[in-house]
Design an enzyme around this catalytic site. Structure first.
Site, PDB file in Angstrom:
ATOM      1  N   LYS A   1      45.224  50.498  37.571  1.00 36.73           N
ATOM      2  CA  LYS A   1      46.108  51.357  38.102  1.00 36.73           C
ATOM      3  C   LYS A   1      47.668  51.126  37.040  1.00 36.73           C
ATOM      4  O   LYS A   1      48.310  51.871  36.496  1.00 36.73           O
ATOM      5  CB  LYS A   1      46.529  51.202  39.419  1.00 36.73           C
TER       6      LYS A   1
ATOM      7  N   ARG B   1      52.728  52.368  50.893  1.00 38.41           N
ATOM      8  CA  ARG B   1      51.317  51.671  51.269  1.00 38.41           C
ATOM      9  C   ARG B   1      50.517  52.187  52.503  1.00 38.41           C
ATOM     10  O   ARG B   1      49.363  52.153  52.671  1.00 38.41           O
ATOM     11  CB  ARG B   1      51.519  50.092  51.515  1.00 38.41           C
TER      12      ARG B   1
ATOM     13  N   ARG C   1      34.537  39.179  35.501  1.00 39.45           N
ATOM     14  CA  ARG C   1      35.535  38.477  34.728  1.00 39.45           C
ATOM     15  C   ARG C   1      35.468  36.928  34.740  1.00 39.45           C
ATOM     16  O   ARG C   1      34.863  36.293  35.768  1.00 39.45           O
ATOM     17  CB  ARG C   1      36.817  38.979  35.183  1.00 39.45           C
TER      18      ARG C   1
ATOM     19  N   ARG D   1      37.225  32.883  38.788  1.00 39.04           N
ATOM     20  CA  ARG D   1      38.492  32.948  39.685  1.00 39.04           C
ATOM     21  C   ARG D   1      37.998  33.328  41.156  1.00 39.04           C
ATOM     22  O   ARG D   1      37.429  34.339  41.402  1.00 39.04           O
ATOM     23  CB  ARG D   1      39.674  33.697  39.313  1.00 39.04           C
TER      24      ARG D   1
ATOM     25  N   ARG E   1      38.809  42.811  49.573  1.00 41.30           N
ATOM     26  CA  ARG E   1      39.811  43.366  49.207  1.00 41.30           C
ATOM     27  C   ARG E   1      39.819  45.027  49.209  1.00 41.30           C
ATOM     28  O   ARG E   1      40.626  45.756  49.473  1.00 41.30           O
ATOM     29  CB  ARG E   1      40.312  43.083  47.889  1.00 41.30           C
TER      30      ARG E   1
END
Ligand SMILES: [Zn+2]
Length: 216
Positions: free
Chosen positions: A13, A88, A127, A159, A170
Site C-alpha cells: 500500500k 479505518r 521475510r 521478526r 493481523r
C-alpha cells in the site's frame, strides 16, 4: 481527485500510495506521516497525542480526526489528495464525509488493493531480517538458501511481526475492521478493487485505469 486507499498489510500500500499520488499530482496523506509531523512539530494536537503514546495508550479517535482535518485544510490538499490509513472504520468514514461536505467537497473514489490471504502470508512470512545490518531478504524472492546476509554476512532471523501466526492474526483484524468500511463505500458507489499481485508498475497501471472513470 480525492481518493482513499485501502488494503491489507503486505499489499504494498505504501508503495502504491506514493506512485498513484505522484501520477495524479496530489499529496499522499498518511496518518503515520500526520502523526509524526504533529509530534515532531510540537503542535497542540501532537503534544496531546504524545501524552497517550507515552502512556502506551491508543490515541483517541477525536485527536486523529482533528489532525486529519488540519492536514486536509492545507493549501496543497484543496484540489485533491490520496488518504492512506484513514478512515479505518465506518464511523470515521461518516465523519470524513461530513467534513468534506462542509467544505463543498466529496470523495471521488475508494481504491481497494486486493490480495489473497495466502499471498500476504507468502510475502510477509518469507521475510528474514539481518541481525547485523537490518537488511531484509526474502527466502523465495531472493532465493535465500542459507541464513546469512549476502551484504554483511550477519545472521538472518524472522521478526515476530513476520511469523505466519502473527500475519494471519493481523489479516483477521484487518478483515474485521475493513469489511464494513469496504461495503459502506460499495453502497456509496465509489469503491473499486484492483488485483495487487504482480510487478509494482503493473499494479499502478491497473489502479490508474480503474480510477479513470471516477475522475471528475
Ligand atoms: Zn546484513
Amino acid at each position: 481527485m480525492r481518493l482513499v486507499l485501502v488494503g491489507p498489510p503486505g499489499a504494498g500500500k505504501g508503495t502504491q500510495a506514493q506512485y498513484i499520488a505522484s501520477n495524479l499530482s496530489i499529496p499522499k496523506i498518511s496518518t503515520g506521516d500526520i502523526f509524526r509531523a504533529n509530534v515532531s512539530g510540537g503542535t497542540d494536537l501532537g503534544k496531546l497525542a504524545k501524552t497517550y503514546m507515552d502512556r502506551g495508550d491508543l490515541v483517541p479517535d477525536e485527536v486523529t480526526i482533528a489532525m486529519v482535518r488540519d492536514r486536509l485544510s492545507e493549501d496543497d490538499a484543496q484540489d485533491g489528495f490520496l488518504l492512506d490509513g484513514f478512515p479505518r472504520n465506518v464511523a470515521q468514514a461518516e465523519i470524513l464525509r461530513d467534513m468534506l461536505k462542509d467544505w463543498g467537497q466529496a470523495l471521488d473514489v475508494v481504491l481497494e488493493l486486493v490480495v489473497e490471504d495466502d499471498e500476504v502470508v507468502r510475502r510477509l512470512a518469507g521475510r528474514r531480517t539481518c541481525s547485523q545490518c537490518g537488511r531484509i531478504w526474502h527466502v523465495e524472492f531472493d532465493d535465500k538458501k542459507d541464513d546469512r546476509c549476502d551484504a554483511c554476512g550477519g545472521a538472518l532471523f524472522q521478526r515476530d511481526d513476520d511469523k505466519e501466526e502473527t500475519v494471519r492474526h493481523r489479516l483477521e483484524v484487518y478483515q474485521e475492521q475493513t469489511a464494513p468500511l469496504v461495503s459502506y463505500y460499495a453502497d456509496e458507489g465509489i469503491l473499486v478493487g484492483v488485483d495487487a499481485t504482480g510487478p509494482v508498475e503493473e499494479i499502478t497501471q491497473r489502479a490508474m485505469e480503474a480510477i479513470q472513470p471516477f475522475m471528475g
